[in-house]
Scaffold this motif. Structure first.
Motif, mmCIF file in Angstrom:
data_model
loop_
_atom_site.group_PDB
_atom_site.id
_atom_site.type_symbol
_atom_site.label_atom_id
_atom_site.label_comp_id
_atom_site.label_asym_id
_atom_site.label_seq_id
_atom_site.Cartn_x
_atom_site.Cartn_y
_atom_site.Cartn_z
ATOM 1 N N TYR A 95 0.822 -1.201 0.000
ATOM 2 C CA TYR A 95 0.000 0.000 0.000
ATOM 3 C C TYR A 95 0.864 1.263 0.000
ATOM 4 C CZ TYR A 95 -3.710 -3.223 1.495
ATOM 5 O OH TYR A 95 -4.601 -4.257 1.577
ATOM 6 N N HIS A 144 -2.840 2.046 -3.449
ATOM 7 C CA HIS A 144 -3.514 2.623 -2.286
ATOM 8 C C HIS A 144 -4.320 1.562 -1.543
ATOM 9 C CE1 HIS A 144 -2.323 6.613 -3.482
ATOM 10 N NE2 HIS A 144 -2.806 6.410 -4.688
ATOM 11 N N HIS A 145 -4.337 1.697 -0.242
ATOM 12 C CA HIS A 145 -5.079 0.779 0.616
ATOM 13 C C HIS A 145 -6.565 0.819 0.263
ATOM 14 C CE1 HIS A 145 -6.858 -1.057 4.167
ATOM 15 N NE2 HIS A 145 -5.677 -1.495 4.502
ATOM 16 N N ALA A 146 -7.181 -0.343 0.247
ATOM 17 C CA ALA A 146 -8.602 -0.438 -0.067
ATOM 18 C C ALA A 146 -9.234 -1.549 0.761
ATOM 19 C CB ALA A 146 -8.806 -0.711 -1.554
ATOM 20 N N THR A 147 -10.568 -1.562 0.795
ATOM 21 C CA THR A 147 -11.305 -2.607 1.493
ATOM 22 C C THR A 147 -12.420 -3.127 0.603
ATOM 23 O OG1 THR A 147 -12.698 -0.907 2.537
ATOM 24 C CG2 THR A 147 -10.833 -1.751 3.816
ATOM 25 N N ASN A 204 -6.995 -5.731 -0.373
ATOM 26 C CA ASN A 204 -7.651 -5.124 -1.515
ATOM 27 C C ASN A 204 -6.865 -3.866 -1.868
ATOM 28 O OD1 ASN A 204 -9.744 -3.547 -3.062
ATOM 29 N ND2 ASN A 204 -11.022 -5.313 -2.517
ATOM 30 N N ASN A 237 -6.475 -0.442 -4.446
ATOM 31 C CA ASN A 237 -6.800 0.490 -5.517
ATOM 32 C C ASN A 237 -5.506 1.010 -6.137
ATOM 33 O OD1 ASN A 237 -9.570 0.267 -4.932
ATOM 34 N ND2 ASN A 237 -9.462 1.932 -3.447
ATOM 35 N N ASN A 246 -14.493 -0.245 -1.839
ATOM 36 C CA ASN A 246 -14.909 0.980 -1.168
ATOM 37 C C ASN A 246 -13.988 2.142 -1.538
ATOM 38 O OD1 ASN A 246 -17.029 -0.347 0.260
ATOM 39 N ND2 ASN A 246 -15.497 -1.203 1.645
ATOM 40 N N ASP A 247 -14.429 3.355 -1.221
ATOM 41 C CA ASP A 247 -13.655 4.553 -1.571
ATOM 42 C C ASP A 247 -12.320 4.617 -0.826
ATOM 43 O OD1 ASP A 247 -13.039 7.563 -0.537
ATOM 44 O OD2 ASP A 247 -13.672 7.576 -2.633
ATOM 45 N N ASP A 248 -12.352 4.417 0.494
ATOM 46 C CA ASP A 248 -11.141 4.339 1.304
ATOM 47 C C ASP A 248 -10.190 5.511 1.066
ATOM 48 O OD1 ASP A 248 -11.496 1.716 2.700
ATOM 49 O OD2 ASP A 248 -11.580 0.989 0.642
ATOM 50 N N GLY A 249 -10.747 6.713 0.980
ATOM 51 C CA GLY A 249 -9.906 7.899 0.842
ATOM 52 C C GLY A 249 -9.564 8.280 -0.583
#
Length: 283
Positions: free
Chosen positions: A111, A125-128, A162, A164, A181-184
């Motif tokens: 990430y 980028h970190h995601a969920t 997950n 992005n 999800n958006d996650d920022g």
């Protein structure tokens, strides 16, 4: 409208699920989340008659996460193109084991990293994942059947890891890819480095069909990005194509009513498109 000049920066197509084929100007090709053909319960969600032989390239494979509907054809793509498989470092060894990919063909990423490949730059980028009710053991048991791609462990990891990304081409075009999800990501997609286009999974599970266009358009209107390509709605295309079309029509109507420039571009699975910079006459 007459185009005076058109510069093509990227050629791409949506194949199924989160599976895209990106062709860069130097000839390199990136396949995301390869799932277009498999046996078992997911088979009816795949585009008819599409096979690995229909892919034009596969220098790189990127895995947003490791559920079976994102990895079903990893082995096929690797076997044909001897791809470099880009995946989260936590899943790297299990991907190599489950799909018999040589360890030196695995490219682990983490990430919030920036990685330089031949033809593009990848920012991770970190995601969920969308919420799922099952526990670890329930997930393992669910994916033990031979009809599920990968391994039970790899499918379980898909609910945890997950990723992005934002992809930048050699021409400076920026494509955001949001698999859950958006996650920022809304905050990341602002300022001078914001993407030209965002490719995003629908806002919730395919089982959710209430306020789909409204929720998706509310998010998109905050992004201030010109173009959105929706993905992973193949279940609706298969089971309720009128609903799928209405979602896109309603989103564009809502965006226009809000006075936003962003528009949704529906893709036909398997059809090639270009992302261009053009100068056109005003009629």
């Amino acid at each position: 409208m007459k185009n005076l000049a058109v510069a093509t920066g990227l050629t791409f197509r949506w194949i199924n699920g989160q599976c895209f084929e990106f062709q860069f100007s130097n000839g390199k090709t990136l396949i995301t989340d390869p799932w277009y053909k498999c046996e078992g319960m997911m088979a009816e969600k795949c585009p008819p008659n599409f096979t690995t032989e229909d892919l034009e390239g596969g220098d790189y494979i990127f895995l947003n996460h490791s559920h079976g509907d994102h990895t079903a054809n990893v082995q096929d793509v690797y076997d044909r193109f001897h791809s470099t498989v880009i995946t989260h470092s936590a899943t790297a060894m299990e991907v190599a084991r489950a799909f018999k990919v040589p360890l030196t063909s695995i490219y682990p990423v983490d990430y919030e990293g920036t990685y330089y490949f031949d033809g593009f730059i990848l920012e991770t980028h970190h995601a969920t994942h969308h919420k799922q009710p099952s526990s670890y053991q329930e997930t393992i048991e669910r994916f033990k059947g031979p009809e599920f791609p990968g391994s039970p462990e790899l499918n379980a990891m898909g609910s945890v890891f997950n990723m992005n990304f934002i992809l930048t081409t050699e021409q400076g075009l920026r494509i955001a890819f949001i698999g859950g999800n958006d996650d920022g990501m809304l905050k990341r997609m602002q300022g001078k480095d914001k993407p030209n286009i965002v490719i995003r999974n629908k806002m919730a599970s395919s089982r959710v069909k209430t306020n789909v266009a409204e929720d998706f358009a509310a998010w998109f209107s905050e992004a201030d990005i010109p173009l959105l390509v929706p993905m992973h709605y193949e279940t609706w295309l298969t089971d309720d194509p009128e609903f799928a079309q209405k979602m896109i029509t309603d989103m564009n109507r809502i965006m226009e009513e809000k006075g936003k420039i962003g528009r949704v571009a529906p893709m036909v699975r398997g059809k090639w498109y270009t992302l261009n910079l053009a100068i056109s006459e005003v009629e």
